[in-house]
Motif scaffolding. Structure first.
Motif, PDB file in Angstrom:
ATOM      1  N   VAL A  72      85.803  97.047  94.446  1.00  0.00           N
ATOM      2  CA  VAL A  72      87.101  97.346  95.047  1.00  0.00           C
ATOM      3  C   VAL A  72      87.450  96.314  96.116  1.00  0.00           C
ATOM      4  O   VAL A  72      88.561  95.764  96.139  1.00  0.00           O
ATOM      5  CB  VAL A  72      87.111  98.763  95.658  1.00  0.00           C
ATOM      6  CG1 VAL A  72      88.393  98.993  96.456  1.00  0.00           C
ATOM      7  CG2 VAL A  72      86.984  99.805  94.564  1.00  0.00           C
ATOM      8  N   LYS A  73      86.501  96.013  96.973  1.00  0.00           N
ATOM      9  CA  LYS A  73      86.699  94.991  97.999  1.00  0.00           C
ATOM     10  C   LYS A  73      85.387  94.254  98.192  1.00  0.00           C
ATOM     11  O   LYS A  73      84.390  94.840  98.605  1.00  0.00           O
ATOM     12  CB  LYS A  73      87.155  95.615  99.320  1.00  0.00           C
ATOM     13  CG  LYS A  73      87.445  94.576 100.401  1.00  0.00           C
ATOM     14  CD  LYS A  73      87.947  95.229 101.688  1.00  0.00           C
ATOM     15  CE  LYS A  73      88.264  94.170 102.741  1.00  0.00           C
ATOM     16  NZ  LYS A  73      88.729  94.785 104.005  1.00  0.00           N
ATOM     17  N   LEU A 128      91.454  90.873 100.391  1.00  0.00           N
ATOM     18  CA  LEU A 128      92.181  92.131 100.262  1.00  0.00           C
ATOM     19  C   LEU A 128      91.590  92.978  99.142  1.00  0.00           C
ATOM     20  O   LEU A 128      91.151  92.450  98.110  1.00  0.00           O
ATOM     21  CB  LEU A 128      93.659  91.860  99.973  1.00  0.00           C
ATOM     22  CG  LEU A 128      94.445  91.139 101.073  1.00  0.00           C
ATOM     23  CD1 LEU A 128      95.866  90.863 100.606  1.00  0.00           C
ATOM     24  CD2 LEU A 128      94.462  91.963 102.353  1.00  0.00           C
ATOM     25  N   ALA A 129      91.575  94.275  99.349  1.00  0.00           N
ATOM     26  CA  ALA A 129      91.047  95.193  98.331  1.00  0.00           C
ATOM     27  C   ALA A 129      91.997  95.271  97.138  1.00  0.00           C
ATOM     28  O   ALA A 129      93.211  95.054  97.267  1.00  0.00           O
ATOM     29  CB  ALA A 129      90.859  96.588  98.929  1.00  0.00           C
ATOM     30  N   LYS A 130      91.429  95.540  95.978  1.00  0.00           N
ATOM     31  CA  LYS A 130      92.252  95.766  94.792  1.00  0.00           C
ATOM     32  C   LYS A 130      93.180  96.945  95.048  1.00  0.00           C
ATOM     33  O   LYS A 130      92.841  97.868  95.793  1.00  0.00           O
ATOM     34  CB  LYS A 130      91.361  96.029  93.577  1.00  0.00           C
ATOM     35  CG  LYS A 130      90.541  94.821  93.133  1.00  0.00           C
ATOM     36  CD  LYS A 130      89.615  95.178  91.994  1.00  0.00           C
ATOM     37  CE  LYS A 130      88.909  93.941  91.437  1.00  0.00           C
ATOM     38  NZ  LYS A 130      88.022  93.299  92.427  1.00  0.00           N
ATOM     39  N   LYS A 131      94.330  96.915  94.421  1.00  0.00           N
ATOM     40  CA  LYS A 131      95.280  98.007  94.625  1.00  0.00           C
ATOM     41  C   LYS A 131      95.780  98.533  93.275  1.00  0.00           C
ATOM     42  O   LYS A 131      95.556  97.924  92.224  1.00  0.00           O
ATOM     43  CB  LYS A 131      96.444  97.559  95.494  1.00  0.00           C
ATOM     44  CG  LYS A 131      97.330  96.487  94.904  1.00  0.00           C
ATOM     45  CD  LYS A 131      98.446  96.131  95.878  1.00  0.00           C
ATOM     46  CE  LYS A 131      99.431  95.140  95.257  1.00  0.00           C
ATOM     47  NZ  LYS A 131     100.532  94.794  96.193  1.00  0.00           N
ATOM     48  N   ASN A 132      96.476  99.688  93.358  1.00  0.00           N
ATOM     49  CA  ASN A 132      96.977 100.372  92.157  1.00  0.00           C
ATOM     50  C   ASN A 132      95.844 100.625  91.155  1.00  0.00           C
ATOM     51  O   ASN A 132      96.010 100.431  89.942  1.00  0.00           O
ATOM     52  CB  ASN A 132      98.092  99.569  91.485  1.00  0.00           C
ATOM     53  CG  ASN A 132      99.341  99.471  92.350  1.00  0.00           C
ATOM     54  OD1 ASN A 132      99.377 100.005  93.455  1.00  0.00           O
ATOM     55  ND2 ASN A 132     100.342  98.770  91.867  1.00  0.00           N
ATOM     56  N   PHE A 173      93.999  97.646  87.531  1.00  0.00           N
ATOM     57  CA  PHE A 173      94.206  97.298  88.941  1.00  0.00           C
ATOM     58  C   PHE A 173      95.029  96.032  89.075  1.00  0.00           C
ATOM     59  O   PHE A 173      95.212  95.270  88.115  1.00  0.00           O
ATOM     60  CB  PHE A 173      92.855  97.097  89.646  1.00  0.00           C
ATOM     61  CG  PHE A 173      92.075  95.923  89.115  1.00  0.00           C
ATOM     62  CD1 PHE A 173      92.171  94.669  89.714  1.00  0.00           C
ATOM     63  CD2 PHE A 173      91.236  96.061  88.023  1.00  0.00           C
ATOM     64  CE1 PHE A 173      91.462  93.591  89.229  1.00  0.00           C
ATOM     65  CE2 PHE A 173      90.511  94.995  87.526  1.00  0.00           C
ATOM     66  CZ  PHE A 173      90.623  93.749  88.130  1.00  0.00           C
ATOM     67  N   GLN A 200      95.128  92.556  91.692  1.00  0.00           N
ATOM     68  CA  GLN A 200      94.366  91.812  92.693  1.00  0.00           C
ATOM     69  C   GLN A 200      95.351  91.095  93.619  1.00  0.00           C
ATOM     70  O   GLN A 200      95.972  90.104  93.232  1.00  0.00           O
ATOM     71  CB  GLN A 200      93.443  90.788  92.030  1.00  0.00           C
ATOM     72  CG  GLN A 200      92.626  89.953  93.014  1.00  0.00           C
ATOM     73  CD  GLN A 200      91.669  90.795  93.842  1.00  0.00           C
ATOM     74  OE1 GLN A 200      90.771  91.430  93.312  1.00  0.00           O
ATOM     75  NE2 GLN A 200      91.882  90.803  95.146  1.00  0.00           N
ATOM     76  N   PRO A 201      95.539  91.577  94.852  1.00  0.00           N
ATOM     77  CA  PRO A 201      96.486  90.932  95.770  1.00  0.00           C
ATOM     78  C   PRO A 201      96.050  89.509  96.124  1.00  0.00           C
ATOM     79  O   PRO A 201      94.854  89.222  96.240  1.00  0.00           O
ATOM     80  CB  PRO A 201      96.442  91.833  97.013  1.00  0.00           C
ATOM     81  CG  PRO A 201      95.858  93.121  96.549  1.00  0.00           C
ATOM     82  CD  PRO A 201      94.914  92.770  95.442  1.00  0.00           C
ATOM     83  N   ALA A 226     100.541  89.339  93.585  1.00  0.00           N
ATOM     84  CA  ALA A 226      99.339  89.976  93.041  1.00  0.00           C
ATOM     85  C   ALA A 226      99.085  89.460  91.639  1.00  0.00           C
ATOM     86  O   ALA A 226     100.022  89.166  90.889  1.00  0.00           O
ATOM     87  CB  ALA A 226      99.485  91.490  93.034  1.00  0.00           C
TER      88      ALA A 226
END
Length: 472
Positions: free
Chosen positions: A55-56, A98-102, A114, A116-117, A208
């Motif tokens: 995740v991060k 930055l942590a992965k989002k969605n 996911f 990746q920002p 992203a």
């Protein structure tokens, strides 16, 4: 008394045999326990070691840039001379923090999706200068114009705009402008709606990459982290057949129990393709045994040497009928722009590629790409991704800035070194939770087996010697 002694010797031998047998039994049982634990911890689901670091990332990742500063721009434009360059840098940015989002789990298909920002923070203490350092580089908009607009009439119009904006084949730009974008004076004069911002990595910050969908490994550990689909802004459907395939992971991890014979495949959206690495050496990284996998020269070979690269040869003139090697044309997923990738300083490239450029010094140690993978878990604990961005420049009779050229150039713009190494704290945690337990179990197994064998042999020798004396 003799009976007691014989009984004691026999008992000792029996105990030794039991210890040896127990040690022998413990070995496969221990291996099963290790395998079971690893299979549990590498699955991409909440609560596992893999998921926490996925995740991060707990590793600080840096991207260094070296800019190719052109020393003789007027000479090249007037006489089509060799381009003399000096590399300037490094200019270092922290990335992937930055942590992965969605993040979305699909328990039915055992996948995770996911974004990746993207973000980059300049690190002055790790850089050779500031983002405002200014160098002479290729004019990206002017160089790309004849490729994007091959029509002669359109080129006449573009030539008038290039002259009006006082643009040329080369320009002076700051590091920040070249990397992240600047408003181009020539494109600003184009009378219809187009993007007027140009930069090697524009847009990057506040964007992203993805959507990625990867297998969680819940139902099949050999599929963990392998990319199922990728739906990014970069249109990979331009590539025909094989080149459109996405193979492997994102290189942050691989399915566990990695063997030296395995070919590690991974996808990089930076280069719009999947690529691979092969075993190179065994390395000790902060007390953790790892396998170093390296990007082989065959990855950038000509289609004659490596048929897998056939769809990256998109024309016959620049590639000398697809016999040149060391560069890959990725323009089809860069909106038609004439972008070529290579290893830094044209490492492993054919002589004709680097011949028009002076000042390059390819070096295997500094310019090759590698991954240091912990073989039991498949986690990448250190890596160095090294790539060079190049632009193809061709003579254009209707554009004055380029009409003096008498040959084609694949002009190096910059090269990058993206690196990450597991931190000391994470390495200590990894040793305690993974390699330490494995080593301890292995030590117990070997100790029990060794002590048992030694005891059995020693007591049997003593027993035989005692019996021999009694007979006499």
């Amino acid at each position: 008394m003799g009976c007691d002694r014989n009984c004691g010797l026999i008992a000792g031998a029996v105990i030794g045999a039991v210890l040896a047998v127990f040690g022998g039994i413990l070995m496969p049982v221990g291996d099963m326990l290790i395998e079971r634990t690893i299979k549990k911890e590498v699955v991409l689901e909440e609560g596992t070691i893999a998921y926490q670091n996925w995740v991060k990332t707990g590793t600080e990742v840096y991207r260094q840039f070296w800019i190719y500063d052109v020393q003789n721009p007027q000479e090249v434009v007037a006489n089509s001379s060799k381009i003399k360059v000096k590399q300037r840098g490094p200019y270092t940015y922290r990335v992937r923090y930055l942590a992965k989002k969605n993040i979305t789990h699909d328990p039915e298909n055992h996948t995770v999706s996911f974004l990746q920002p993207n973000a980059a923070i300049f690190e002055p203490s790790l850089s050779a200068g500031t983002e405002n350092d200014t160098w002479t580089v290729l004019n990206l908009a002017v160089a790309a114009a004849p490729h994007l607009y091959p029509n002669a009439f359109v080129q006449v119009v573009l030539n008038s705009l290039i002259k009006k904006s006082k643009s040329s084949m080369f320009q002076k730009r700051t590091v920040k402008e070249l990397l992240w974008g600047y408003k181009d004076p020539f494109l600003s004069l184009v009378p219809y709606p187009i993007s007027t911002t140009v930069g090697v990595f524009f847009p990057y910050n506040n964007t992203a990459d993805g959507v990625y969908t990867v297998f969680s490994g819940k139902d099949n550990i050999s599929q963990v982290a392998i990319i199922d689909t990728y739906k990014g802004k970069k249109n990979l459907s331009y590539w025909p057949s094989y080149c459109d395939m996405i193979n492997g992971t994102d290189a942050a991890s691989f399915p566990p129990f990695v063997e030296k014979t395995r070919v590690l495949r991974f996808f990089s959206s930076d280069i719009c393709r999947s690529i691979y690495a092969v075993f190179g050496a065994e390395i000790n990284l902060k007390g953790i045994p790892v396998y170093r996998f390296v990007l082989p020269s065959m990855a950038f070979a000509s289609p004659l040497q490596n048929p897998d690269n056939h769809c990256f040869c998109t024309e016959t003139v620049i590639s000398n009928n697809c016999t040149s090697y060391g560069v890959l044309d990725i323009g089809r997923c860069k909106e038609g722009k004439p972008v070529y990738i290579s290893l830094p300083h044209f490492l492993h490239a054919s002589p004709d590629i680097a011949e028009p450029i002076e000042g390059l010094t390819p070096n295997e140690d500094e310019h090759s790409t590698y991954l240091d993978v912990e073989p039991i878990t498949g986690f990448t604990l250190r890596f160095a991704k090294r790539l060079q961005i190049n632009i193809l420049v061709k003579p254009a009779k209707k554009i004055e800035a380029l009409k003096g050229l008498k040959r084609n150039y694949i002009v190096p713009i910059l090269w990058l070194n993206e690196t990450g190494t597991i931190g000391d704290e994470k390495a200590e945690m990894f040793r305690k939770r993974v390699t330490g337990k494995i080593n301890l179990l292995g030590l117990v197994e070997i100790t029990l087996l060794s002590v048992g064998v030694v005891m059995f042999v020693a007591f049997m020798i003593s027993y035989c010697a005692c019996r021999s004396k009694k007979v006499k």
